[in-house]
Design an enzyme around this catalytic site. Structure first.
Site, short mmCIF file in Angstrom:
data_model
loop_
_atom_site.label_atom_id
_atom_site.label_comp_id
_atom_site.label_asym_id
_atom_site.label_seq_id
_atom_site.Cartn_x
_atom_site.Cartn_y
_atom_site.Cartn_z
N ALA A 1 0.81 -1.23 0.00
CA ALA A 1 0.00 0.00 0.00
C ALA A 1 0.83 1.27 0.00
O ALA A 1 0.28 2.36 0.08
CB ALA A 1 -0.93 -0.02 1.22
N THR A 2 2.17 1.16 -0.11
CA THR A 2 3.01 2.36 -0.04
C THR A 2 3.26 3.01 -1.40
O THR A 2 3.96 4.01 -1.48
CB THR A 2 4.38 2.01 0.58
OG1 THR A 2 4.86 0.81 -0.04
CG2 THR A 2 4.32 1.85 2.07
N ARG B 1 7.94 -0.30 3.95
CA ARG B 1 8.49 1.04 4.21
C ARG B 1 7.61 1.79 5.21
O ARG B 1 6.57 2.34 4.85
CB ARG B 1 8.63 1.80 2.89
CG ARG B 1 9.82 1.32 2.06
CD ARG B 1 9.86 1.95 0.70
NE ARG B 1 8.79 1.45 -0.16
CZ ARG B 1 8.58 1.87 -1.41
NH1 ARG B 1 9.34 2.79 -1.94
NH2 ARG B 1 7.59 1.35 -2.12
N ASP C 1 7.16 -7.90 5.63
CA ASP C 1 7.63 -8.35 4.31
C ASP C 1 6.85 -9.63 4.02
O ASP C 1 6.94 -10.59 4.80
CB ASP C 1 9.14 -8.60 4.40
CG ASP C 1 9.76 -8.96 3.05
OD1 ASP C 1 9.10 -9.65 2.26
OD2 ASP C 1 10.90 -8.53 2.80
N VAL C 2 6.12 -9.66 2.91
CA VAL C 2 5.26 -10.83 2.65
C VAL C 2 6.07 -12.11 2.43
O VAL C 2 5.52 -13.20 2.48
CB VAL C 2 4.31 -10.59 1.44
CG1 VAL C 2 3.34 -9.46 1.72
CG2 VAL C 2 5.08 -10.37 0.14
N SER D 1 -1.46 -9.93 -14.07
CA SER D 1 -0.82 -9.06 -15.08
C SER D 1 -1.11 -9.61 -16.46
O SER D 1 -1.42 -10.80 -16.62
CB SER D 1 0.69 -9.05 -14.85
OG SER D 1 1.37 -8.37 -15.88
N TYR E 1 9.34 -13.44 -14.20
CA TYR E 1 8.21 -12.57 -13.80
C TYR E 1 6.92 -13.10 -14.43
O TYR E 1 5.89 -13.21 -13.75
CB TYR E 1 8.47 -11.12 -14.22
CG TYR E 1 7.31 -10.20 -13.87
CD1 TYR E 1 7.02 -9.90 -12.53
CD2 TYR E 1 6.47 -9.68 -14.84
CE1 TYR E 1 5.93 -9.10 -12.19
CE2 TYR E 1 5.39 -8.87 -14.52
CZ TYR E 1 5.13 -8.58 -13.20
OH TYR E 1 4.05 -7.79 -12.85
N LYS F 1 3.44 -14.53 -12.57
CA LYS F 1 2.08 -14.01 -12.79
C LYS F 1 1.17 -15.07 -13.41
O LYS F 1 -0.05 -15.06 -13.18
CB LYS F 1 2.12 -12.73 -13.62
CG LYS F 1 2.74 -11.54 -12.86
CD LYS F 1 1.92 -11.18 -11.60
CE LYS F 1 2.42 -9.95 -10.89
NZ LYS F 1 1.64 -9.60 -9.69
N THR G 1 3.88 3.30 -12.57
CA THR G 1 4.00 3.38 -11.10
C THR G 1 5.51 3.34 -10.81
O THR G 1 6.30 3.71 -11.68
CB THR G 1 3.32 2.16 -10.44
OG1 THR G 1 3.98 0.98 -10.93
CG2 THR G 1 1.84 2.09 -10.75
P1 NDP Z 1 5.01 -0.33 -7.15
O1 NDP Z 1 6.46 -0.67 -7.19
O2 NDP Z 1 4.61 1.08 -7.33
O3 NDP Z 1 4.35 -0.88 -5.80
C1 NDP Z 1 4.67 -2.16 -5.30
C2 NDP Z 1 4.21 -2.29 -3.86
O4 NDP Z 1 4.50 -3.61 -3.41
C3 NDP Z 1 4.90 -1.32 -2.92
O5 NDP Z 1 3.94 -0.75 -2.07
C4 NDP Z 1 5.86 -2.20 -2.14
O6 NDP Z 1 5.95 -1.69 -0.81
C5 NDP Z 1 5.11 -3.54 -2.13
N1 NDP Z 1 6.00 -4.68 -1.93
C6 NDP Z 1 6.96 -5.14 -2.77
N2 NDP Z 1 7.61 -6.18 -2.23
C7 NDP Z 1 7.03 -6.39 -1.01
C8 NDP Z 1 7.27 -7.31 0.05
N3 NDP Z 1 8.23 -8.24 -0.05
N4 NDP Z 1 6.50 -7.24 1.17
C9 NDP Z 1 5.53 -6.30 1.27
N5 NDP Z 1 5.26 -5.41 0.30
C10 NDP Z 1 6.02 -5.44 -0.82
O7 NDP Z 1 4.35 -1.23 -8.30
P2 NDP Z 1 2.83 -1.43 -8.80
O8 NDP Z 1 1.88 -0.65 -8.00
O9 NDP Z 1 2.84 -1.26 -10.25
O10 NDP Z 1 2.67 -2.99 -8.50
C11 NDP Z 1 1.60 -3.54 -7.76
C12 NDP Z 1 1.25 -4.90 -8.35
O11 NDP Z 1 0.79 -4.73 -9.70
C13 NDP Z 1 2.41 -5.88 -8.44
O12 NDP Z 1 1.94 -7.17 -8.07
C14 NDP Z 1 2.79 -5.87 -9.94
O13 NDP Z 1 3.37 -7.06 -10.34
C15 NDP Z 1 1.41 -5.66 -10.54
N6 NDP Z 1 1.37 -5.15 -11.90
C16 NDP Z 1 1.96 -3.96 -12.22
C17 NDP Z 1 1.90 -3.49 -13.53
C18 NDP Z 1 2.56 -2.23 -13.95
O14 NDP Z 1 2.76 -2.03 -15.17
N7 NDP Z 1 2.91 -1.33 -13.04
C19 NDP Z 1 1.16 -4.23 -14.56
C20 NDP Z 1 0.58 -5.46 -14.12
C21 NDP Z 1 0.67 -5.89 -12.83
P3 NDP Z 1 7.27 -1.67 0.11
O15 NDP Z 1 8.45 -1.55 -0.82
O16 NDP Z 1 7.07 -0.48 1.00
O17 NDP Z 1 7.23 -2.96 0.86
C1 8X3 Z 2 3.66 -5.59 -15.44
C2 8X3 Z 2 3.43 -5.33 -16.87
O1 8X3 Z 2 4.20 -5.82 -19.24
O2 8X3 Z 2 5.91 -5.29 -17.61
O3 8X3 Z 2 3.08 -6.77 -15.00
O4 8X3 Z 2 4.81 -7.39 -17.55
S1 8X3 Z 2 4.64 -6.00 -17.85
#
Ligand code: NDP
Ligand code: 8X3
Length: 253
Positions: free
Chosen positions: A10-11, A35, A60-61, A140, A153, A157, A188
């Protein structure tokens, strides 16, 4: 009593946008990420703006025992979770399989697959006595297609896609809905994380096209969650208009 949504990751990005839209609709929130400063800032802002209550969970998940302890420590009234958004996830690197970094592979599989599983087991057990709940898994386009150098990756997914289908079957007797949300390119911090802080390289991913923004995905998730009780949307593939497949995009068009 207000409804409760638990959002992982959620960060930033999609998770943060989900926190905003659910807060706006009066949900109390359990927000989880690593974070602490960022999470606290977001939580304080949302509590002030929307007069809701937020429980912050720093975890951390990937760390199974710590994660279980952090979730177990939440007071019982916070465990009546209506919506779980399994969003925490990442990509690390973009290399052919023979050159991939095995630590990156571990990070992706441990976060995107195993972390999602650990959370789901805990929270589905909270939902079962209530005979209702909704689990949203962020998959994704990479869970529908495989693209060059996306190997691990994409595999992670694809696993989320299979797990969403499996959860839907297993949780059916308990009245728990399961939806997979599968976005294409969303700007993002995702690409900055993938390229390990190289912001210029990350920016180039979106050069000459209008990508999705996190709010587009949060908006779709809110639509899915706000359907009547008897309606479940199994999955949604959401792409920028300028993206036809994982690799075919229209730039400067
Ligand atoms: P961001 O990097 O902006 O956000 C990722 C979030 O995941 C952060 O809040 C981070 O928080 C958290 N995170 C990562 N690793 C951990 C961990 N080990 N434990 C807890 N929290 C974790 O990316 P997006 O918002 O784009 O990504 C969100 C989801 O969407 C992901 O699953 C990504 O694969 C998916 N996605 C993204 C796409 C894109 O193009 N952006 C497209 C398709 C899917 P913190 O570091 O504070 O822990
Ligand atoms: C994130 C989108 O196209 O980089 O899941 O795989 S892509």
């Amino acid at each position: 009593m207000s409804k409760i949504a638990l959002i992982t990751g959620a960060t930033s990005g999609i998770g943060e946008a989900c926190a905003h839209i659910f807060a706006q609709h009066g949900y109390n929130l359990v927000l989880l990420a690593r974070r602490e400063d960022r999470l606290a800032k977001i939580a304080n802002h949302l509590e002030d703006k929307y007069a809701i209550t937020i429980k912050q969970v720093f975890a951390d998940v990937r760390e199974k025992e710590n994660l279980a302890a952090a979730l177990d420590a939440i007071p019982a009234e916070w465990k009546k979770v209506d919506v779980l958004i399994n969003n925490a996830g990442l990509s690390q690197g973009l290399d052919p399989i023979d050159k991939g970094n095995t630590d990156d592979w571990d990070t992706m599989i441990d976060t995107n697959v195993k972390g999602l599983l650990y959370i789901t087991k805990i929270v589905s057990n909270w939902m079962i006595p209530n005979k209702q709940g909704h689990i949203i898994n962020i998959g994704s386009i990479a869970g529908q297609e495989v693209y060059p150098n996306g190997n691990v990756y994409c595999a992670s997914k694809h696993a989320v896609d299979a797990l969403s289908k499996g959860m839907r079957i297993d949780l059916l007797p308990h009245g728990i809905k399961v939806t997979a949300i599968n976005p294409g390119m969303v700007e993002t911090e995702f690409s900055i994380v993938r390229f390990k802080g190289d912001a210029d390289k990350a920016k180039k991913v979106y050069d000459g096209l209008e990508p999705l923004i996190a709010d587009d995905i949060a908006d779709a998730i809110w639509y899915v969650v706000s359907r009547p009780k008897h309606v479940n949307i199994n999955d949604m593939l959401i792409m920028p208009t300028a993206q036809a497949t994982a690799t075919i995009v229209s730039r400067n068009g």
